[in-house]
Design a protein around this motif. Structure first.
Motif, mmCIF file in Angstrom:
data_model
loop_
_atom_site.group_PDB
_atom_site.id
_atom_site.type_symbol
_atom_site.label_atom_id
_atom_site.label_comp_id
_atom_site.label_asym_id
_atom_site.label_seq_id
_atom_site.Cartn_x
_atom_site.Cartn_y
_atom_site.Cartn_z
ATOM 1 N N SER A 140 0.979 -1.392 -0.192
ATOM 2 C CA SER A 140 -0.565 0.255 0.394
ATOM 3 C C SER A 140 0.971 1.236 0.123
ATOM 4 O O SER A 140 1.504 1.378 0.485
ATOM 5 C CB SER A 140 -0.827 0.277 1.139
ATOM 6 N N LYS A 141 0.581 2.050 -0.220
ATOM 7 C CA LYS A 141 1.160 4.008 -0.220
ATOM 8 C C LYS A 141 1.851 4.036 0.978
ATOM 9 O O LYS A 141 2.573 4.465 0.881
ATOM 10 C CB LYS A 141 0.166 4.582 -1.036
ATOM 11 N N ALA A 142 0.753 3.516 1.996
ATOM 12 C CA ALA A 142 1.454 3.939 3.365
ATOM 13 C C ALA A 142 2.403 3.078 4.341
ATOM 14 O O ALA A 142 2.870 3.445 4.572
ATOM 15 C CB ALA A 142 -0.096 3.455 4.423
ATOM 16 N N ALA B 131 9.010 12.959 4.633
ATOM 17 C CA ALA B 131 10.427 14.044 4.821
ATOM 18 C C ALA B 131 8.811 15.004 5.156
ATOM 19 O O ALA B 131 9.022 15.845 6.076
ATOM 20 C CB ALA B 131 11.277 14.486 4.185
ATOM 21 N N GLY B 132 7.838 15.038 4.244
ATOM 22 C CA GLY B 132 7.271 16.174 3.759
ATOM 23 C C GLY B 132 5.435 15.878 4.489
ATOM 24 O O GLY B 132 5.509 14.792 5.018
ATOM 25 N N ASN B 133 4.264 16.490 4.127
ATOM 26 C CA ASN B 133 3.657 15.954 4.406
ATOM 27 C C ASN B 133 2.876 15.094 3.485
ATOM 28 O O ASN B 133 2.893 14.742 2.460
ATOM 29 C CB ASN B 133 2.631 17.224 4.126
ATOM 30 N N ASP B 134 1.324 15.031 3.610
ATOM 31 C CA ASP B 134 0.888 14.077 2.711
ATOM 32 C C ASP B 134 0.886 14.662 0.899
ATOM 33 O O ASP B 134 1.066 13.479 0.213
ATOM 34 C CB ASP B 134 -0.651 13.210 3.208
ATOM 35 N N GLU B 135 0.291 15.370 1.054
ATOM 36 C CA GLU B 135 0.594 16.025 -0.176
ATOM 37 C C GLU B 135 2.016 16.027 -0.682
ATOM 38 O O GLU B 135 1.722 15.924 -2.749
ATOM 39 C CB GLU B 135 -0.535 17.087 -0.284
ATOM 40 N N ALA B 136 2.911 16.314 -0.243
ATOM 41 C CA ALA B 136 3.920 16.061 -0.987
ATOM 42 C C ALA B 136 4.180 14.690 -1.325
ATOM 43 O O ALA B 136 4.713 14.732 -2.261
ATOM 44 C CB ALA B 136 4.776 16.802 -0.165
ATOM 45 N N PHE B 137 3.699 13.678 -0.821
ATOM 46 C CA PHE B 137 4.297 12.305 -0.632
ATOM 47 C C PHE B 137 3.776 12.488 -1.579
ATOM 48 O O PHE B 137 4.097 11.028 -2.821
ATOM 49 C CB PHE B 137 4.211 11.889 0.367
ATOM 50 N N ARG C 228 3.139 14.028 -4.718
ATOM 51 C CA ARG C 228 3.498 14.448 -5.757
ATOM 52 C C ARG C 228 4.215 13.412 -5.977
ATOM 53 O O ARG C 228 4.838 13.122 -7.040
ATOM 54 C CB ARG C 228 3.321 15.585 -5.423
ATOM 55 N N MET C 229 5.095 13.354 -5.076
ATOM 56 C CA MET C 229 6.367 13.127 -5.148
ATOM 57 C C MET C 229 6.528 11.784 -5.798
ATOM 58 O O MET C 229 7.093 11.297 -6.590
ATOM 59 C CB MET C 229 7.565 12.451 -4.241
ATOM 60 N N PHE C 230 5.255 9.915 -4.887
ATOM 61 C CA PHE C 230 4.917 8.926 -5.540
ATOM 62 C C PHE C 230 4.350 8.588 -6.935
ATOM 63 O O PHE C 230 5.150 7.973 -7.502
ATOM 64 C CB PHE C 230 4.001 8.040 -3.850
ATOM 65 N N GLU C 231 4.215 9.695 -7.150
ATOM 66 C CA GLU C 231 3.006 9.660 -8.583
ATOM 67 C C GLU C 231 4.413 10.468 -10.033
ATOM 68 O O GLU C 231 4.421 9.499 -10.989
ATOM 69 C CB GLU C 231 2.748 11.035 -8.772
ATOM 70 N N ARG C 232 5.290 10.902 -9.467
ATOM 71 C CA ARG C 232 6.559 11.195 -10.241
ATOM 72 C C ARG C 232 7.664 10.129 -10.270
ATOM 73 O O ARG C 232 7.993 9.412 -11.373
ATOM 74 C CB ARG C 232 7.451 12.626 -9.422
ATOM 75 N N ASP C 233 7.687 9.291 -9.505
ATOM 76 C CA ASP C 233 8.640 8.092 -8.891
ATOM 77 C C ASP C 233 7.998 7.049 -9.248
ATOM 78 O O ASP C 233 8.728 6.305 -10.551
ATOM 79 C CB ASP C 233 9.183 7.954 -6.939
ATOM 80 N N LYS C 234 6.889 7.228 -9.847
ATOM 81 C CA LYS C 234 6.392 5.970 -10.544
ATOM 82 C C LYS C 234 6.534 6.089 -12.407
ATOM 83 O O LYS C 234 6.676 5.069 -12.293
ATOM 84 C CB LYS C 234 4.313 5.638 -10.425
ATOM 85 N N ASP C 235 6.219 7.220 -12.601
ATOM 86 C CA ASP C 235 6.132 7.749 -14.489
ATOM 87 C C ASP C 235 7.772 6.865 -14.600
ATOM 88 O O ASP C 235 8.393 7.369 -15.543
ATOM 89 C CB ASP C 235 6.485 8.982 -14.205
ATOM 90 N N GLU C 236 8.823 8.194 -13.303
ATOM 91 C CA GLU C 236 10.102 7.543 -13.806
ATOM 92 C C GLU C 236 10.776 6.295 -14.092
ATOM 93 O O GLU C 236 11.295 5.856 -15.132
ATOM 94 C CB GLU C 236 10.715 8.220 -12.957
ATOM 95 N N LEU C 237 9.592 5.600 -13.035
ATOM 96 C CA LEU C 237 10.570 3.971 -13.498
ATOM 97 C C LEU C 237 9.699 3.427 -14.435
ATOM 98 O O LEU C 237 10.646 2.370 -14.653
ATOM 99 C CB LEU C 237 10.097 3.467 -11.345
ATOM 100 N N ARG C 238 8.695 3.064 -14.453
ATOM 101 C CA ARG C 238 7.417 2.829 -15.838
ATOM 102 C C ARG C 238 8.409 3.707 -16.940
ATOM 103 O O ARG C 238 8.890 2.691 -18.357
ATOM 104 C CB ARG C 238 6.251 3.269 -16.344
ATOM 105 N N GLY C 239 9.060 4.700 -16.984
ATOM 106 C CA GLY C 239 9.390 4.787 -17.977
ATOM 107 C C GLY C 239 11.370 4.867 -18.437
ATOM 108 O O GLY C 239 11.754 4.597 -19.345
#
Length: 348
Positions: free
Chosen positions: A47-49, A60-66, A68-79
């Motif tokens: 799970s995300k948690a 390190a960051g709040n829920d919203e920052a996490f 955004r960062m996780f979505e970018r990282d997913k796209d990076e790995l798939r790329g």
């Protein structure tokens, strides 16, 4: 694949005046590696948690920052081609999605090489032994040795190619070619011409007659152009990756030769006899006329456009190749071999 993540997003080492600690690019690399390791080490979707709990940077960051960062990282790995799966955590309820990497999809298949291919790989690693890619070349060769692949050194004996990369622009241009990134640079033309600023789509990076050349599409002139790397002044600037497609019919050597006024000319058929099991580089681009005869020789036809380079290739094969026709090619090979003998004192 983890090495692929590192090479794609790793940063440069900080200078002496920079504050201690990892650069943003290095921190991103470490976070992606930790994410890949976490998703590989589980059989059940995380799970995300749970992912946030096991990857330190996500805390390190709040829920919203996490998010955004996780979505970018997913796209990076798939790329990067990493098979990141999204699956229900509970097979009976699909209200919460989890993530994992299937090890069977992630692992590379077993690679098999023919003896001549292994010989060429070994030759290529030696070619880079004194250049900027010396480290990766040596590491690739060690992996082949560890896999138990035996190199046929005899088939490339006497060949010692060395590719030097002293040009400051080599690495940024190479990276732009591999990632299809637009380049801008100042270029000093031949004949005492001054500096001009060029904006290009870099298509290929090729070593020809001891020099490195960039073949590209010049955006301002809207035409293909060839640039010598040692005439690029300063550090090239780059834009976004995957900004263009290299033409399917791009031929770097042909472009370079045309830029020097060398036309490919007409095609000549060179008939040779090759000892059975030898001269693999000649065999690869030849047509077999007769199979192995009783004395162990194959008759092959080569369609060539450059007689000089063909003579050099046939000479490199030594006693494993006999030129049958045309007479001028046979005479050129004989003359070249005799000059080698005389240069080494054999004519005395």
């Amino acid at each position: 694949m983890i090495a692929q993540v590192s090479s794609s997003v790793g940063g440069m080492a900080p200078s002496a005046s920079a504050p201690k600690g990892p650069t943003p690019a290095a921190a991103k690399t470490e976070r992606l590696l930790n994410l890949v390791i976490a998703l590989l080490s589980t059989r059940q979707p995380l799970s995300k948690a749970r992912i946030r709990a096991v990857v330190p940077d996500y805390l390190a960051g709040n829920d919203e920052a996490f998010e955004r960062m996780f979505e970018r990282d997913k796209d990076e790995l798939r790329g990067l081609g990493i098979p990141l799966r999204t699956e229900p955590i509970d097979p009976f309820f699909d209200d919460e999605q989890g993530y994992r990497i299937d090890q069977r999809e992630y692992a590379l298949p077993q690679l098999d090489f023919e003896p001549d291919e292994i010989a060429v790989l070994g030759l290529a690693s030696r070619a880079w032994s004194q250049a900027s890619l010396a480290g990766p070349a040596a590491q690739a060769l060690r992996k082949l040795d560890a896999a138990g692949l035996v190199r046929d050194e005899a088939s490339v004996s006497g060949i010692e190619p060395l590719l030097h990369t002293t040009e400051p622009a080599f690495e940024p241009v190479r990276d732009a070619v591999l990632s299809r990134t637009l380049l801008g640079f100042d270029y000093r033309g031949g004949g005492g011409a001054g500096l001009t600023t060029r904006r290009v789509q870099p298509w290929g990076l090729t070593n020809w007659h001891g020099r490195w050349y960039l073949t590209a599409h010049d955006l301002d002139r809207d035409a293909p152009r060839v640039f010598r790397l040692d005439r690029i002044v300063g550090k090239p600037t780059s834009g976004h990756s995957d900004a263009f497609q290299v033409p399917a019919d791009h031929d770097a050597i042909a472009m370079i030769r045309r830029s020097y006024g060398e036309d490919a000319g007409t095609t000549t058929t060179v008939r040779v006899q090759v000892r059975e099991g030898a001269a693999s580089s000649v065999r690869r681009r030849a047509t077999i006329i007769d199979g192995a005869s009783q004395d162990g020789w194959d008759t092959l036809d080569l369609e060539v456009t450059r007689i000089r380079s063909t003579v050099q290739e046939l000479c490199a094969a030594g006693p494993d190749v006999r030129v049958v026709d045309p007479p001028e090619v046979r005479d050129a090979v004989v003359a070249a071999l005799r000059s080698v003998v005389e240069a080494h004192g054999g004519g005395r």
